[in-house]
Design an enzyme around this catalytic site. Structure first.
Site, PDB file in Angstrom:
ATOM      1  N   GLY A 108       0.863  -1.170   0.000  1.00 58.96           N
ATOM      2  CA  GLY A 108       0.000   0.000   0.000  1.00 58.96           C
ATOM      3  C   GLY A 108       0.898   1.218   0.000  1.00 58.96           C
ATOM      4  N   GLU A 109       0.732   2.069   0.984  1.00 62.84           N
ATOM      5  CA  GLU A 109       1.620   3.232   1.114  1.00 62.84           C
ATOM      6  C   GLU A 109       2.058   3.276   2.570  1.00 62.84           C
ATOM      7  OE1 GLU A 109       3.970   6.272   0.854  1.00 62.84           O
ATOM      8  OE2 GLU A 109       2.265   6.476   2.211  1.00 62.84           O
ATOM      9  N   SER A 110       3.364   3.105   2.755  1.00 64.35           N
ATOM     10  CA  SER A 110       3.845   2.829   4.109  1.00 64.35           C
ATOM     11  C   SER A 110       3.660   3.999   5.067  1.00 64.35           C
ATOM     12  CB  SER A 110       5.306   2.400   4.068  1.00 64.35           C
ATOM     13  OG  SER A 110       6.099   3.420   3.499  1.00 64.35           O
ATOM     14  N   CYS A 117       6.081  -5.388   0.421  1.00 60.49           N
ATOM     15  CA  CYS A 117       6.245  -4.025  -0.110  1.00 60.49           C
ATOM     16  C   CYS A 117       6.131  -2.979   1.006  1.00 60.49           C
ATOM     17  CB  CYS A 117       5.257  -3.804  -1.250  1.00 60.49           C
ATOM     18  SG  CYS A 117       5.806  -2.477  -2.333  1.00 60.49           S
ATOM     19  N   ARG A 131      12.975   3.075   0.548  1.00 60.51           N
ATOM     20  CA  ARG A 131      11.644   3.196  -0.079  1.00 60.51           C
ATOM     21  C   ARG A 131      11.804   3.594  -1.537  1.00 60.51           C
ATOM     22  NH1 ARG A 131       8.582   7.670   2.073  1.00 60.51           N
ATOM     23  NH2 ARG A 131       6.708   6.791   1.197  1.00 60.51           N
ATOM     24  N   ILE A 174       5.832  -2.950  -7.383  1.00 58.88           N
ATOM     25  CA  ILE A 174       5.047  -1.723  -7.577  1.00 58.88           C
ATOM     26  C   ILE A 174       5.614  -0.640  -6.641  1.00 58.88           C
ATOM     27  CG2 ILE A 174       2.734  -0.689  -7.554  1.00 58.88           C
ATOM     28  CD1 ILE A 174       1.649  -3.651  -7.671  1.00 58.88           C
ATOM     29  N   ARG A 175       6.337   0.317  -7.221  1.00 59.06           N
ATOM     30  CA  ARG A 175       7.013   1.350  -6.406  1.00 59.06           C
ATOM     31  C   ARG A 175       7.674   0.706  -5.178  1.00 59.06           C
ATOM     32  NH1 ARG A 175       2.712   3.655  -8.455  1.00 59.06           N
ATOM     33  NH2 ARG A 175       1.306   3.243  -6.744  1.00 59.06           N
ATOM     34  N   HIS A 190       4.824  -8.241  -4.664  1.00 64.60           N
ATOM     35  CA  HIS A 190       3.423  -8.523  -4.305  1.00 64.60           C
ATOM     36  C   HIS A 190       3.006  -9.919  -4.779  1.00 64.60           C
ATOM     37  CE1 HIS A 190       1.849  -4.420  -3.234  1.00 64.60           C
ATOM     38  NE2 HIS A 190       2.968  -4.080  -3.825  1.00 64.60           N
ATOM     39  N   GLU A 250       0.600 -11.679  -3.892  1.00 63.74           N
ATOM     40  CA  GLU A 250      -0.856 -11.876  -3.879  1.00 63.74           C
ATOM     41  C   GLU A 250      -1.508 -11.537  -5.211  1.00 63.74           C
ATOM     42  OE1 GLU A 250       0.756  -9.428  -2.590  1.00 63.74           O
ATOM     43  OE2 GLU A 250      -0.327  -7.555  -2.930  1.00 63.74           O
TER      44      GLU A 250
HETATM   45  N1  LIG Z   1       3.336  -1.276  -3.443  1.00 67.68           N
HETATM   46  C1  LIG Z   1       3.766  -0.767  -2.320  1.00 67.68           C
HETATM   47  O1  LIG Z   1       3.474  -1.242  -1.236  1.00 67.68           O
HETATM   48  C2  LIG Z   1       4.547   0.502  -2.465  1.00 67.68           C
HETATM   49  C3  LIG Z   1       5.202   0.984  -1.195  1.00 67.68           C
HETATM   50  C4  LIG Z   1       5.294   2.505  -1.230  1.00 67.68           C
HETATM   51  N2  LIG Z   1       6.199   2.954  -2.220  1.00 67.68           N
HETATM   52  C5  LIG Z   1       5.666   3.027   0.145  1.00 67.68           C
HETATM   53  O2  LIG Z   1       6.598   3.720   0.340  1.00 67.68           O
HETATM   54  O3  LIG Z   1       4.967   2.713   1.061  1.00 67.68           O
END
Ligand SMILES: NC(=O)CC[C@H](N)C(=O)O
Length: 200
Positions: free
Chosen positions: A49-51, A81, A110, A139-140, A180, A182
């Site tokens: 997600g977004e940490s 992630c 990150r 993904i990022r 990921h 999943e």
């Molecule tokens: N797909 C992800 O979980 C990306 C992590 C996101 N870039 C972060 O800093 O949280």
């Protein structure tokens, strides 16, 4: 513990896919949003997600202390992630005020793969998961830049500019992947984690 209860931290990020993958491998999956739900689980997935958002929500839901306590007590936790970022003891490129739960003796960067390659897929050979290469979706994604002596490296990027970077690791009952699993049909990482939970 034949059917362990495995939670997915469900504050933000991709929760449903993890619940399904865990069920496929013999766990009883449950969502975790409150300390009393955390108290019921035998293992926990912290999804992508977004940490920094997840960190804020963890604190807003009064979960930071209970999560740190359960990690210190040996709860098996798998972070994917953003989840890897939350398990890291040290961070590079943290957002202002961003905290982690910690537990893994790693330095995690990150958004490590750079903006021009936000997302990509790659095959990884992970000995612990058997012979077949694992299709990994990034993904990022973060990577592990430094790992302490108790950290077992499970996978590295195998080609391209990031070749050699650590993207999966384990320290005791803590497991982390940059990618990921999943979102693909290959849930061997979940199988490996459920097994780790079963062994207690
Ligand atoms: N797909 C992800 O979980 C990306 C992590 C996101 N870039 C972060 O800093 O949280």
């Amino acid at each position: 513990m034949s059917t362990p209860t495995v939670g997915v931290l469900a504050l933000q990020g991709d929760v449903r896919e993890h619940l399904e993958a865990l069920a496929e491998h013999g766990a009883r999956p449950v969502t975790v949003r409150r300390p009393r739900e955390l108290a019921e689980v035998d293992g926990l997935v912290v999804p992508g997600g977004e940490s920094s958002t997840m960190d804020k929500l963890v604190r807003a839901f009064d979960l930071q202390g209970p999560l740190r306590e359960r990690i210190a007590d040996g709860l098996p936790v798998y972070g994917s992630c953003a989840g890897m970022i939350l398990l890291a003891d040290r961070l590079v490129d943290r957002a202002p005020g961003q905290e982690t739960l910690g537990g893994m003796d790693v330095l995690v960067r990150r958004n490590a793969f750079g903006r021009q390659v936000d997302s990509f897929e790659s095959d990884l050979h992970v000995r612990e998961l058997g012979g077949e290469p694992l299709r990994a979706v990034f993904i990022r994604a973060p990577w592990i830049e430094e790992a302490g002596p108790d950290v077992q490296v499970l996978a590295r990027v195998e080609s391209g500019p990031a070749e050699g970077r650590v993207v999966a690791a384990r320290q005791g009952r803590l497991l982390a992947t940059s990618f990921h699993p999943e979102v693909t049909g290959d849930h061997r990482v979940h199988a490996y984690f459920v097994d780790l939970v079963r062994r207690g």
